[in-house]
Design a protein around this motif. Structure first.
Motif, PDB file in Angstrom:
ATOM      1  N   ASP A  62     -84.389  60.623 -56.978  1.00  6.30           N
ATOM      2  CA  ASP A  62     -83.093  61.177 -57.357  1.00  6.30           C
ATOM      3  C   ASP A  62     -82.396  60.384 -58.469  1.00  6.30           C
ATOM      4  N   THR A  63     -83.158  59.713 -59.311  1.00  3.44           N
ATOM      5  CA  THR A  63     -82.569  58.983 -60.425  1.00  3.44           C
ATOM      6  C   THR A  63     -83.586  58.821 -61.548  1.00  3.44           C
ATOM      7  N   VAL A  64     -83.076  58.778 -62.780  1.00  5.31           N
ATOM      8  CA  VAL A  64     -83.913  58.483 -63.943  1.00  5.31           C
ATOM      9  C   VAL A  64     -83.477  57.164 -64.573  1.00  5.31           C
ATOM     10  N   MET A  71     -88.566  66.205 -68.097  1.00  2.28           N
ATOM     11  CA  MET A  71     -87.249  66.815 -68.180  1.00  2.28           C
ATOM     12  C   MET A  71     -86.466  66.194 -69.332  1.00  2.28           C
ATOM     13  N   ASP A  72     -85.374  66.862 -69.720  1.00  5.18           N
ATOM     14  CA  ASP A  72     -84.395  66.270 -70.626  1.00  5.18           C
ATOM     15  C   ASP A  72     -83.556  65.319 -69.786  1.00  5.18           C
ATOM     16  N   ILE A  73     -83.845  64.019 -69.884  1.00  4.63           N
ATOM     17  CA  ILE A  73     -83.195  63.053 -68.992  1.00  4.63           C
ATOM     18  C   ILE A  73     -81.780  62.701 -69.436  1.00  4.63           C
ATOM     19  N   SER A 104     -75.735  65.207 -63.305  1.00  5.53           N
ATOM     20  CA  SER A 104     -74.714  65.411 -62.270  1.00  5.53           C
ATOM     21  C   SER A 104     -75.348  65.894 -60.973  1.00  5.53           C
ATOM     22  N   ARG A 105     -76.403  66.679 -61.087  1.00  5.40           N
ATOM     23  CA  ARG A 105     -77.105  67.140 -59.875  1.00  5.40           C
ATOM     24  C   ARG A 105     -77.810  65.980 -59.186  1.00  5.40           C
ATOM     25  N   LEU A 106     -78.416  65.079 -59.958  1.00  4.78           N
ATOM     26  CA  LEU A 106     -79.031  63.901 -59.355  1.00  4.78           C
ATOM     27  C   LEU A 106     -77.973  63.043 -58.655  1.00  4.78           C
ATOM     28  N   GLU A 107     -76.802  62.966 -59.245  1.00  6.94           N
ATOM     29  CA  GLU A 107     -75.725  62.194 -58.601  1.00  6.94           C
ATOM     30  C   GLU A 107     -75.352  62.820 -57.257  1.00  6.94           C
ATOM     31  N   GLU A 108     -75.313  64.151 -57.198  1.00  7.39           N
ATOM     32  CA  GLU A 108     -75.045  64.835 -55.924  1.00  7.39           C
ATOM     33  C   GLU A 108     -76.078  64.424 -54.871  1.00  7.39           C
ATOM     34  N   THR A 160     -84.793  75.200 -54.803  1.00  3.90           N
ATOM     35  CA  THR A 160     -83.687  74.750 -55.649  1.00  3.90           C
ATOM     36  C   THR A 160     -84.084  73.521 -56.450  1.00  3.90           C
ATOM     37  N   ALA A 161     -84.826  72.596 -55.816  1.00  4.19           N
ATOM     38  CA  ALA A 161     -85.298  71.411 -56.538  1.00  4.19           C
ATOM     39  C   ALA A 161     -86.168  71.824 -57.721  1.00  4.19           C
ATOM     40  N   ILE A 162     -87.063  72.782 -57.490  1.00  2.00           N
ATOM     41  CA  ILE A 162     -87.930  73.275 -58.570  1.00  2.00           C
ATOM     42  C   ILE A 162     -87.082  73.880 -59.688  1.00  2.00           C
TER      43      ILE A 162
END
Length: 293
Positions: free
Chosen positions: A45-47, A86-88, A95-99, A184-186
């Motif tokens: 859940d983080t880049v 992905m476009d990191i 913001s989705r990763l932060e969620e 949803t993750a996909i």
């Protein structure tokens, strides 16, 4: 002309930006020592560790594949989806990763509360202290950090013991938070212009789920994983072939704790680097259609 990659790649490794023990640079150096031509950094859940890894990769002559491992769930069971290319820097994706990290933090707090209710005196401060300083903003705390404190305080004989009895899916203090669905993750990975690969399908004990996702919008299956038997790896390679998906491989390396490597040594599971252009092509296709979801 299509990009050509030679050699081998480990497409599933973790660093201190999530629940690994080494820095992103450490992983790159280990990949070079293992004779790999490419390595993916796929923290939970983080880049946050990718920029350091890119710099180390340039210095070591190793291709670093931008990745992430997104936490989702179905019927209370964790399902992990790997994203690549992905476009990191995409604000919505970040913001989705932060969620997702916020959900993880809430899970950790509830798990620690349950452990204390069971008589295991352990605090979040101890977990953060045991993890040590991290160089990256947006890093995460995971169950291995909690497990190590349980070991250090004599509550568990090993990390595996801590997971088996206390914080694994069948453990007395396990908490299963409400997470996004695998679909949803996909979609989130695709909307960020990346390729989505189902991580370690053999760990779910649910091949109906794997078949359903493979028949949906997945781009690949992690067929070869440190916790897959040779028979399972062959089965998932065939499943990927049948659905026209990319079959990948990854060690799921988390580093070494107490002399034990989790889940396997970096480079212990590898795939021909020729799959990377296939993943990139799928990612580029998703990027072209990213607004159609």
């Amino acid at each position: 002309m299509a990009e050509i990659m030679e050699g081998y790649a480990d497409l599933h490794t973790h660093t201190r930006a999530s629940d690994g023990t080494g820095t992103p640079s450490d992983n790159v150096r280990q990949a070079a020592a293992a004779g790999l031509s490419a390595v993916a950094i796929t923290d939970h859940d983080t880049v946050a560790g990718l920029e350091e890894a890119f710099e180390a990769g340039r210095a070591a002559g190793i291709t670093v594949v931008p990745g992430v491992e997104i936490s989702s769930s179905e019927d209370g069971k964790d399902i992990h989806v790997l994203g690549y290319y992905m476009d990191i820097a995409d604000p919505l994706f970040l913001s989705r990763l932060e969620e997702l990290r916020n959900v993880r933090e809430g899970r950790n707090e509830r798990m620690l509360e349950r452990l204390r209710e069971l008589g295991y005196a352990i605090t979040l401060e101890e977990v953060l202290e045991r993890r040590g300083p991290v160089e990256q903003k947006d890093s995460t705390v995971g169950r291995p950090h909690i497990a190590q404190v349980l070991v250090d305080k004599g509550y568990a004989e090993s990390q595996q013991d801590a997971f088996n009895r206390l914080i694994g899916e069948n453990g007395a203090a396990y908490i299963s938070p409400k997470r996004i669905s695998p679909e949803t993750a996909i979609a989130w990975i695709h909307e960020a212009g990346g390729a989505a690969v189902l991580a370690h399908p053999g760990l779910y004990g649910n091949d109906a789920l794997v078949e359903r996702l493979a028949g949906g919008r997945l781009d690949g299956i992690e067929a070869d994983h440190s916790d897959h038997s040779p028979e399972e790896a062959a089965k998932y390679r065939e499943l990927a072939r049948r659905h026209g998906l990319v079959a990948t491989a990854g060690s799921d390396y988390h580093g070494e704790r107490g002399g034990q490597v989790f889940h396997g040594p970096l480079g212990g599971r590898r795939v021909e680097a020729a799959v990377l252009p296939l993943l990139r092509q799928r990612a580029e296709s998703r990027a072209r259609h990213r607004h159609q979801y």
